[in-house]
Design an enzyme around this catalytic site. Sequence first.
Site, PDB file in Angstrom:
ATOM      1  CG  MET A   1      37.485  65.789  65.092  1.00 13.42           C
ATOM      2  SD  MET A   1      39.254  65.574  64.879  1.00 13.42           S
ATOM      3  CE  MET A   1      39.843  65.758  66.535  1.00 13.42           C
ATOM      4  N   PRO A   2      36.082  62.382  63.069  1.00  9.12           N
ATOM      5  CG  PRO A   2      36.954  60.789  61.610  1.00  9.12           C
ATOM      6  CD  PRO A   2      36.869  61.133  63.064  1.00  9.12           C
TER       7      PRO A   2
END
Lengths: 66, 66, 66, 66, 66, 66
Positions: E1-2
């Site tokens: 989930m960058p």
Amino acid sequence: MPFVNIRITKEGATTEQKQQLIEGATQLMVDVLGKNPKTTFVVIDEVDTDNWGIAGQSVTEIRKGE
Amino acid sequence: MPFVNIRITKEGATTEQKQQLIEGATQLMVDVLGKNPKTTFVVIDEVDTDNWGIAGQSVTEIRKGE
Amino acid sequence: MPFVNIRITKEGATTEQKQQLIEGATQLMVDVLGKNPKTTFVVIDEVDTDNWGIAGQSVTEIRKGE
Amino acid sequence: MPFVNIRITKEGATTEQKQQLIEGATQLMVDVLGKNPKTTFVVIDEVDTDNWGIAGQSVTEIRKGE
Amino acid sequence: MPFVNIRITKEGATTEQKQQLIEGATQLMVDVLGKNPKTTFVVIDEVDTDNWGIAGQSVTEIRKGE
Amino acid sequence: MPFVNIRITKEGATTEQKQQLIEGATQLMVDVLGKNPKTTFVVIDEVDTDNWGIAGQSVTEIRKGE
């Protein structure tokens, strides 16, 4: 003079991986926009999994269910 | 109601220096823009030298070469 | 290599005032932390008054009551 | 795909409180804007009280006077 | 989930270049960290040259001297 | 003194919806953390759909396929 801020969860990224992120993000600014790497900054923020939520749940909880 | 975010590398800024940054940034908002200091926020982020890159290199590596 | 981000409401800051903010914030990094101005970035974000809230009210509404 | 960043001082927020912030901020995006919670991120940054200033004073100093 | 935030000056980046930045930054997260691209966000902020300063000068002024 | 930054795509959020976001985010800080609403800031950033990417694609492109 781009400033690239990469936010990821704190889950063990190594010094080498961080170096690769810095190199890759800098090169992207050079390749796509012709920017000067000398004035390109990359800052990586590592966020505790308790402090990052997706779909209303912390990543700590999501990891337990995986 | 300005919000000033100062990002620096984590290399030993003292509590007194941080206090000076807070005072100086707040005063700048008052002097230049006539803002109310009571609703002026200053937040200092200290970033690990492994996590800050310039010119494709981490500050940790840059410091070694100095 | 500091990065200073100044967020203010979009209420008519002039080019000259922005220049003063850039100079003042850069000088603060030099004076307090001994940073190199050549690698000091200052970015000013001007936010629409509809998009900034204090005490649960937008600045647009707050300005009406002043 | 909203991204909500909550910045607070580091003064003992519990895991449960963080979970409530994640849930509440995600639900707000669903209720007000009809956003998909699956692509809603919430990131909480906890800032040391020495590093947060209001009215030209650090929160550490403000807490001493309370 | 960058979450990757790219800040550049507003100097005519095209839609195609922006698409390349989005693709490149997403791929970097996959290649280096093994992240899932489906939950990788890239946000590009374009900043007016009056609002970005380096070495105490706005980019508008720097461009005049080039 | 929380600072809440809500980043959404620029797709027609109304002034009323923004007001609801400001109220809701402020109330969340009061309810969960007991914060003072008077020193709670909420800032909404609306990002052009060309400038926001998910899964390596801009939201502009994603919307075309929906």
